[in-house]
Design an enzyme around this catalytic site. Structure first.
Site, mmCIF file in Angstrom:
data_model
loop_
_atom_site.group_PDB
_atom_site.id
_atom_site.type_symbol
_atom_site.label_atom_id
_atom_site.label_comp_id
_atom_site.label_asym_id
_atom_site.label_seq_id
_atom_site.Cartn_x
_atom_site.Cartn_y
_atom_site.Cartn_z
ATOM 1 N N GLY A 97 -9.278 -6.905 4.023
ATOM 2 C CA GLY A 97 -8.173 -5.860 3.348
ATOM 3 C C GLY A 97 -8.376 -5.742 1.956
ATOM 4 N N GLY A 114 -6.049 -4.014 0.433
ATOM 5 C CA GLY A 114 -4.671 -3.454 0.090
ATOM 6 C C GLY A 114 -4.275 -4.036 -1.178
ATOM 7 C CD GLU A 154 9.674 5.230 -2.969
ATOM 8 O OE1 GLU A 154 8.720 4.923 -2.351
ATOM 9 O OE2 GLU A 154 9.831 5.000 -4.353
#
Lengths: 406, 406
Positions: free
Chosen positions: A11, A13, A172
């Site tokens: 990953g 991220g 948001e």
């Protein structure tokens, strides 16, 4: 000569990228092999995705090519999807390219949408907070405007936008969308009053965890831009172009955005880790319980906030701290040392609200615990975005992908 | 004192705009009342619409606010849709705002798609060459790319684009789209080879009326960009996301664009004018047969080319010449004079092919009958666009809405 240990990071991220860059910086030459596996050849800034989703930022500005940050002399990059992890044989199975053996594994494979059992979310709502997902959402939104305008009989539902969830992501996103709606109306020759925006929240308050004054500030601002909140209002089902509420009300809407939070990647449970909603309650040094050589970080890791006795929400700042600690601990094990524990530190919680608006709290030095509103919150939020890029790739990355806080 | 004659112009296309601006310039103060009626508060350049349709031009650049060109002291503007014309009572019925009485009527209400009896066109194909229509087409195209990319199982039909008709509009559109496809692929992280573009034409040749050398130039260029032509191939039916050919072949495609030509607005036939495919074979002075005070111009007027004994295709240049002659003739009648006949003049026929490519012939001065290719055709095409704007609104309009020929 002993074989060099294999460190595999799954990953790209926040957690995985911080772990990979830390390892490539700190490992001695020849001390270990580092391999980063990711589905995409880019890292993306999940916390910015509400902007390209609403069309207020180009999606390219929210992603970074991995080879811009990872030094191919010090770490390998494999673009592939992990299909399973075999802990017993210490290997990772890939979709395209066979297997990867590891001595140490750092798992940061992220999250998927949490539906809380509501039917129809995956079929009928935008729920993927990824580059591909938000790019489609943005184009879908624009298409609704042009379709509405070009229809002989205008359909109100084409200009109705429903956000499920008034947490961080939902707020948001609607902040960006509500800021952009007047421009969209101008671009598409559509009267402003035709656009309806709803935020629906099952909990008794928007933005749980935020100070009530900050919540009120955010809601007032968004309501002023035309957003309608339905708080304390659980959703029963999502159908095609329709949100059905538990109280029986139905809201026809061609655009439904799911933002009620996340659960860990299903890979975790499928690979035999004991997990709650896809998250593993990791040890204090971030190892999976009972595993000597497997670390879990980011959205798949569950850690408890000792002050509140509740789990920390999965955020970018926690993931980055975990990435750093996991990398340090792997190095310690390779060098025959002992691991250290994560000491989570919340440096601030700032939510952007579209335009130059934001709000939240900051916990650093002289601003400790201070509530911030409007431009000053916006400034601090963008400064913290830039600090992350600095950590990841140094000043040149801040220059190319950084944000203007002013 | 006699009542001032009422001149009503229906439609703000090329013909109507030229008629209106000519009348406001040449009529003496108090000589007549001029009223222009249009559905939209803007005039748009139909011949440019292939560009915003493919996304290579902003749609605002292809339209001009009518009040930028029409002087409200010399002509009225009514934004409304004409529902019918009552020749006997000499009045026009409007959708929103009642009726307009006229002494002289100039009808330039444009065209709709000609389907040649093919079923499903209006339901399943993009067929409206209007600002609203091409804005939706552009957003639809982009949405197909982002949807394709975000789908777990990619559907090839989402990146298949079928243009029905290899005439002017179809070729100019596919010219723009084929030019933009590499950029779309980059923007959406889609491999170029996934995109399929077809142009399907029932006639035995593309671009009927063009010199075979020019047709070959255009087809080679477009094929080089990945366009596949199916000439001599009639379409049997259009279904949702599917084009069925008469020979039995089926092409699944999420984007179907109808560009096989136009017929006159149905208002013409509904108002009792004798017409063929919505076009009235007007007298040489542009009056409808048997009508003293009704002029028909543009796509609703049929005039015969005496050299070829076939109708002139409905083009912008003919519409403009008709607008000018109709305006002159109305003034002549008001002043007690006699009308003059239209002497159609084809100044050139240039088709753009996307990027800086074009081809065609020009019939002015030293270039008489010359075939032009590539940059020089592109230059001449843009020069002629600018000449129209000059005529319509003078040098300031050329400056704000004109085109760079270089």
């Amino acid at each position: 000569m002993a074989k060099k240990p294999q460190i595999v990071i799954l990953g790209a991220g926040y957690g995985g990228m911080i772990a990979a860059t830390k390892l490539q910086k700190k490992l001695g030459s020849g001390e270990a092999h580092v391999t980063l596996v990711s589905k995409h050849k880019y890292h993306y800034q999940t916390t910015w995705l509400h902007e390209p989703a609403a069309g207020t930022m180009h999606h390219d500005d929210a992603r970074i090519e991995i080879d811009k940050v990872l030094n191919s002399n010090r770490a390998n990059f494999v673009q592939d999807t992990v299909t399973s992890i075999n802990k017993d044989e210490k290997k990772v199975i890939l979709k395209e390219g066979g297997e990867l053996a590891y001595d140490y594994l750092i798992i940061g494979v992220g999250a998927t949408a949490e539906t809380f059992g509501v039917e129809g979310v995956f079929e009928h709502a935008y729920h993927k907070w990824t580059i591909d997902g938000v790019r489609e959402l943005k184009d879908h939104i624009e298409f609704q405007f042009s379709k509405y305008r070009n229809e002989t009989v205008h359909k109100d539902e084409d200009l109705t936008f429903v956000v499920a969830g008034a947490g961080f992501t939902g707020i948001e996103f609607i902040g960006e969308l509500s800021e952009r709606v007047p421009k969209l109306c101008e671009h598409y020759d559509v009267p402003r009053e035709k656009v309806k925006m709803y935020v629906i929240e099952a909990a008794p308050s928007a933005l749980p965890g935020f100070d009530p004054e900050l919540v009120e500030y955010a809601m007032n601002l968004l309501e002023h831009r035309g957003v309608e909140f339905k708080i304390n209002t659980p959703i029963a089902e999502v159908k095609e172009n329709l949100v059905v509420l538990k109280d029986g009300e139905e809201i026809p809407a061609s655009t439904i955005i799911w933002a009620t939070g996340v659960r860990g990647n299903k890979l975790i449970e499928e690979s035999g880790f004991e997990a709650m909603r896809g998250r593993v309650k990791v040890d204090a040094d971030l190892r999976a319980p009972g595993e000597e050589d497997v670390f879990i970080i980011g959205d798949c890791a569950l850690i408890i906030n000792e002050e509140t006795e509740r789990p920390f929400p999965p955020t970018a700042q926690i993931a980055m701290q975990q990435g750093a600690v996991a990398a340090e601990n792997v190095m310690a094990l390779i060098r025959g040392g002992t691991t250290s524990n994560l000491k989570p530190e919340i440096l601030g919680t700032l939510a952007s609200l579209g335009g130059k608006e934001a709000m939240g709290t900051v916990n650093v030095s002289f601003l400790k615990g201070r509530k911030l509103y409007g431009r000053s919150a916006y400034f601090m939020k963008h400064m913290s975005d830039n600090r992350y890029l600095m950590k990841l790739g140094g000043p040149l990355l801040v220059l190319s992908k950084g944000r203007n806080p002013f």
